[in-house]
Design a protein around this motif. Sequence first.
Motif, mmCIF file in Angstrom:
data_model
loop_
_atom_site.group_PDB
_atom_site.id
_atom_site.type_symbol
_atom_site.label_atom_id
_atom_site.label_comp_id
_atom_site.label_asym_id
_atom_site.label_seq_id
_atom_site.Cartn_x
_atom_site.Cartn_y
_atom_site.Cartn_z
ATOM 1 N N UNK A 106 0.956 -1.129 0.081
ATOM 2 C CA UNK A 106 0.033 -0.038 -0.033
ATOM 3 C C UNK A 106 0.922 1.140 -0.035
ATOM 4 N N UNK A 107 1.945 1.224 0.824
ATOM 5 C CA UNK A 107 2.890 2.299 0.932
ATOM 6 C C UNK A 107 3.698 2.535 -0.399
ATOM 7 N N UNK A 108 3.841 1.342 -1.292
ATOM 8 C CA UNK A 108 4.567 1.661 -2.688
ATOM 9 C C UNK A 108 6.131 0.945 -2.200
ATOM 10 N N UNK A 109 6.364 0.562 -1.123
ATOM 11 C CA UNK A 109 7.735 0.005 -0.901
ATOM 12 C C UNK A 109 7.866 -1.349 -1.262
ATOM 13 N N UNK A 110 6.919 -2.035 -1.484
ATOM 14 C CA UNK A 110 6.973 -3.491 -2.387
ATOM 15 C C UNK A 110 6.320 -3.381 -3.324
ATOM 16 N N UNK A 111 7.064 -3.707 -4.733
ATOM 17 C CA UNK A 111 6.245 -3.671 -5.784
ATOM 18 C C UNK A 111 6.567 -5.010 -6.916
ATOM 19 N N UNK A 112 7.263 -5.940 -6.311
ATOM 20 C CA UNK A 112 7.702 -7.046 -7.367
ATOM 21 C C UNK A 112 7.175 -8.476 -6.893
ATOM 22 N N UNK A 113 7.058 -9.200 -7.755
ATOM 23 C CA UNK A 113 6.842 -10.758 -7.375
ATOM 24 C C UNK A 113 8.243 -11.387 -8.199
ATOM 25 N N UNK A 114 8.297 -12.522 -7.602
ATOM 26 C CA UNK A 114 9.504 -13.377 -7.994
ATOM 27 C C UNK A 114 9.216 -14.978 -7.991
ATOM 28 N N UNK A 115 9.565 -15.702 -9.046
ATOM 29 C CA UNK A 115 9.000 -17.119 -8.976
ATOM 30 C C UNK A 115 10.212 -17.684 -8.481
ATOM 31 N N UNK A 116 10.065 -18.708 -7.837
ATOM 32 C CA UNK A 116 11.080 -19.950 -7.467
ATOM 33 C C UNK A 116 10.783 -20.934 -8.254
ATOM 34 N N UNK A 117 11.954 -21.701 -8.894
ATOM 35 C CA UNK A 117 11.759 -22.647 -9.866
ATOM 36 C C UNK A 117 12.960 -23.385 -10.128
ATOM 37 N N UNK A 118 12.817 -24.678 -10.554
ATOM 38 C CA UNK A 118 13.999 -25.381 -10.879
ATOM 39 C C UNK A 118 13.706 -25.476 -12.519
ATOM 40 N N UNK A 119 15.224 -25.314 -13.346
ATOM 41 C CA UNK A 119 14.950 -25.464 -14.788
ATOM 42 C C UNK A 119 15.288 -26.962 -15.140
ATOM 43 N N UNK A 120 14.374 -27.382 -15.874
ATOM 44 C CA UNK A 120 14.196 -28.840 -16.380
ATOM 45 C C UNK A 120 14.834 -28.812 -17.779
ATOM 46 N N UNK A 121 14.595 -27.954 -18.441
ATOM 47 C CA UNK A 121 14.942 -27.810 -19.776
ATOM 48 C C UNK A 121 15.251 -26.399 -20.385
ATOM 49 N N UNK A 122 16.255 -26.085 -20.961
ATOM 50 C CA UNK A 122 16.596 -24.737 -21.508
ATOM 51 C C UNK A 122 17.605 -24.934 -22.524
ATOM 52 N N UNK A 123 17.528 -24.044 -23.554
ATOM 53 C CA UNK A 123 18.523 -23.696 -24.609
ATOM 54 C C UNK A 123 19.209 -22.627 -24.657
#
Length: 184
Positions: A106-123
């Motif tokens: 509400x005060x604007x001090x926090x404004x982000x989200x972050x995902x926690x994950x494991x990478x199974x496939x990437x290129x």
Amino acid sequence: MQNGLEHKFARFGDTLDVTDGTRIEGYASLFGAKDQGGDVVGKGAYTASLQRATQEGRKIKMLWQHDPTQPIGVWDEVREDSQGLWVKGRILEATQKGAEAASLIAAGAIDGLSIGYRTLKSTKTDKGLRLLTELELWEVSLVTFPMLPTARVAAKADTSAEDQLLRDLATAFRGACAVMAPKD
């Protein structure tokens, strides 16, 4: 990264709404958007993980700053669509950290989200980016410093010049940290 768990940060503007200080609805991850770590999440990256979670009766956790000892709410709905990973949930003000999180949003001090994950496939792409094609999603956290500048929590208030200056300074700080971080 701890215990193989990676984090992908996102700031949200018009793509995420916070109502009544506790209800959150919008995108925790956007497909095709390059983050400051050089990663891009591809369409379909969450599909298998979300199906497994449903089959196992497991919910994606809502945490405070990726701390597994500090759940602050519940994600009532987590799904993938053509734009990215859409979430809908509630911050629980009955918890101490949940009440703090609602106040900070509400005060604007926090404004982000972050995902926690494991990478199974990437290129690797020809541009040197890491394209994440299959991820095991564990949690979505409210965080102070998201990595994807185009995604942040919006608490239905105008951004002041001072807020924008602080955001710009935070972005510069994250960039400096990335440049100075030891390379593997």
